[in-house]
Design an enzyme around this catalytic site. Structure first.
Site, PDB file in Angstrom:
ATOM      1  N   GLY A  29      47.245  -7.111  -8.671  1.00 43.04           N
ATOM      2  CA  GLY A  29      46.395  -6.882  -9.845  1.00 43.04           C
ATOM      3  C   GLY A  29      45.397  -5.762  -9.639  1.00 43.04           C
ATOM      4  O   GLY A  29      45.506  -4.984  -8.687  1.00 43.04           O
ATOM      5  N   LEU A  31      45.018  -3.156 -11.708  1.00 44.56           N
ATOM      6  CA  LEU A  31      46.001  -2.077 -11.813  1.00 44.56           C
ATOM      7  C   LEU A  31      45.373  -0.709 -12.017  1.00 44.56           C
ATOM      8  O   LEU A  31      44.395  -0.554 -12.745  1.00 44.56           O
ATOM      9  CB  LEU A  31      46.955  -2.375 -12.983  1.00 44.56           C
ATOM     10  CG  LEU A  31      47.706  -3.714 -12.878  1.00 44.56           C
ATOM     11  CD1 LEU A  31      48.597  -3.913 -14.100  1.00 44.56           C
ATOM     12  CD2 LEU A  31      48.526  -3.784 -11.601  1.00 44.56           C
ATOM     13  N   HIS A  35      49.959   1.905  -9.586  1.00 45.51           N
ATOM     14  CA  HIS A  35      50.783   0.758  -9.995  1.00 45.51           C
ATOM     15  C   HIS A  35      51.586   1.095 -11.244  1.00 45.51           C
ATOM     16  O   HIS A  35      52.777   0.772 -11.351  1.00 45.51           O
ATOM     17  CB  HIS A  35      49.904  -0.462 -10.295  1.00 45.51           C
ATOM     18  CG  HIS A  35      49.050  -0.916  -9.163  1.00 45.51           C
ATOM     19  ND1 HIS A  35      47.687  -1.039  -9.268  1.00 45.51           N
ATOM     20  CD2 HIS A  35      49.356  -1.280  -7.896  1.00 45.51           C
ATOM     21  CE1 HIS A  35      47.190  -1.482  -8.124  1.00 45.51           C
ATOM     22  NE2 HIS A  35      48.179  -1.627  -7.265  1.00 45.51           N
ATOM     23  N   GLN A  59      47.944 -13.525   3.015  1.00 39.48           N
ATOM     24  CA  GLN A  59      47.933 -12.261   3.753  1.00 39.48           C
ATOM     25  C   GLN A  59      46.517 -11.743   4.041  1.00 39.48           C
ATOM     26  O   GLN A  59      46.372 -10.640   4.562  1.00 39.48           O
ATOM     27  CB  GLN A  59      48.765 -11.205   3.021  1.00 39.48           C
ATOM     28  CG  GLN A  59      48.162 -10.686   1.744  1.00 39.48           C
ATOM     29  CD  GLN A  59      49.179  -9.956   0.888  1.00 39.48           C
ATOM     30  OE1 GLN A  59      50.186 -10.528   0.482  1.00 39.48           O
ATOM     31  NE2 GLN A  59      48.938  -8.681   0.622  1.00 39.48           N
ATOM     32  N   GLN A 153      54.914  -1.474   4.822  1.00 42.86           N
ATOM     33  CA  GLN A 153      55.331  -2.598   3.975  1.00 42.86           C
ATOM     34  C   GLN A 153      56.711  -2.342   3.375  1.00 42.86           C
ATOM     35  O   GLN A 153      57.554  -3.234   3.326  1.00 42.86           O
ATOM     36  CB  GLN A 153      54.288  -2.779   2.870  1.00 42.86           C
ATOM     37  CG  GLN A 153      54.584  -3.872   1.887  1.00 42.86           C
ATOM     38  CD  GLN A 153      53.382  -4.120   0.985  1.00 42.86           C
ATOM     39  OE1 GLN A 153      52.358  -4.632   1.429  1.00 42.86           O
ATOM     40  NE2 GLN A 153      53.493  -3.756  -0.271  1.00 42.86           N
ATOM     41  N   LEU A 184      45.473   6.819  -4.750  1.00 39.92           N
ATOM     42  CA  LEU A 184      44.814   5.808  -5.588  1.00 39.92           C
ATOM     43  C   LEU A 184      44.906   4.441  -4.921  1.00 39.92           C
ATOM     44  O   LEU A 184      45.935   4.084  -4.356  1.00 39.92           O
ATOM     45  CB  LEU A 184      45.465   5.756  -6.970  1.00 39.92           C
ATOM     46  CG  LEU A 184      45.360   7.013  -7.825  1.00 39.92           C
ATOM     47  CD1 LEU A 184      45.931   6.741  -9.218  1.00 39.92           C
ATOM     48  CD2 LEU A 184      43.910   7.497  -7.950  1.00 39.92           C
ATOM     49  N   SER A 185      43.810   3.716  -4.992  1.00 33.62           N
ATOM     50  CA  SER A 185      43.757   2.379  -4.414  1.00 33.62           C
ATOM     51  C   SER A 185      42.605   1.622  -5.059  1.00 33.62           C
ATOM     52  O   SER A 185      41.584   2.229  -5.426  1.00 33.62           O
ATOM     53  CB  SER A 185      43.509   2.493  -2.910  1.00 33.62           C
ATOM     54  OG  SER A 185      43.060   1.250  -2.397  1.00 33.62           O
TER      55      SER A 185
END
Ligand code: AMP
Length: 255
Positions: A29, A31, A35, A59, A153, A184-185
């Site tokens: 989520g 976003l 994403h 995690q 990942q 972007l993060s």
């Protein structure tokens, strides 16, 4: 878009989609455009696109991220998903996803899950792979879309899919960046103005240096606390702290 929070209801719907190609995008989520690029790609390549938003507590163990602090923005996220014409949003709760309390786990025992991002917490990727496998089984997607920003990942996910004979095609998607190059993060929002300005140095330094150790040195000199800069898997991968925020990135080598 249909939002579904009941696993049994989703299973009934899934049966009606037998002849359709299905694209899956799972996120936690909050976003952003990175994403959204995954949904766009899935929409372009499949009959049906399924979005999973699940904040996976399993995690977070031993990580710097605080599970309770992770931004929960489902209502805003829904607006984005509707705009992207996503067909189904699955919002399942922790209890329904882990009725056994997380006793059954996917554990990868090679170096892949214990190095770099896995080094912070040896069980981090077990949590990631376990939740991913659960959603792969529930959704049985034709294609599954993952961002290359989380490169390790992607490698682990692909390996799990291959080794467990899961019938899905893994589609790695390029990292979406801000105008100044920063990947972007959700974590970028935690940076203050000065840190945000400095953060653009990560991709810049990764790209302009000849060796990983040179990149690491330049980042340290610029005020980052470097967890790692490594050339591996034909990429240059890095994780570094600015204040209390940990940023990761990677770029392809030999291009
Ligand atoms: P998250 O919920 O942020 O852990 O990420 C969900 C998915 O979005 C993962 O497959 C990520 O690799 C992907 N993703 C996150 N940031 C980006 C980005 N900047 N560009 C492309 N994909 C991304």
């Amino acid at each position: 878009m249909k939002t579904i929070s009941d696993i049994a209801e989703w299973r009934c719907i899934r049966e009606t989609l037998a002849n359709k190609s299905i694209g899956l995008v799972h996120t936690m989520g909050n976003l952003h455009a990175g994403h959204l690029s995954l949904y766009k790609r899935s929409k372009a390549e499949n009959d049906i696109t399924v979005a999973v938003i699940f904040l996976n507590k399993a995690q977070f163990e031993g990580r710097d991220d605080d599970f309770s602090r992770y931004p929960r923005t489902v209502e805003e996220d829904k607006v984005h998903l509707v705009k992207e014409n996503v067909d189904y949003l699955l919002l399942f709760n922790h209890q329904d996803m882990y009725p056994d309390g997380y006793q059954i786990q996917v554990i990868e025992t090679t170096e892949l899950s214990s190095t770099l991002e896995g080094a912070l917490s040896p069980t981090y990727f077990h949590g990631v792979l376990t939740i991913c496998l659960k959603f792969l089984n529930l959704i049985q997607p034709t294609r599954s879309y993952l961002g290359e920003k989380d490169y390790q990942q992607v490698l682990l996910y692909k390996k799990m899919v291959e080794m467990l004979f899961i019938n899905t095609h893994v589609v790695p998607c390029p990292t979406v960046r801000a105008d100044d190059g920063l990947a972007l993060s959700s974590r970028n929002l935690r940076l203050n103005e000065g840190q945000r300005d400095k953060s653009r140095l990560i991709p810049e330094i990764l790209m302009k240096t000849k060796t990983a150790s040179e990149a690491s040195e330049l980042l340290e000199n610029a005020g980052f606390k470097v967890d790692y800069v490594v050339d591996k898997w034909n990429r240059r991968l890095a994780a570094a702290w600015l204040g209390n925020t940990r940023l990761i990135d990677n770029i392809p080598l030999n291009n």
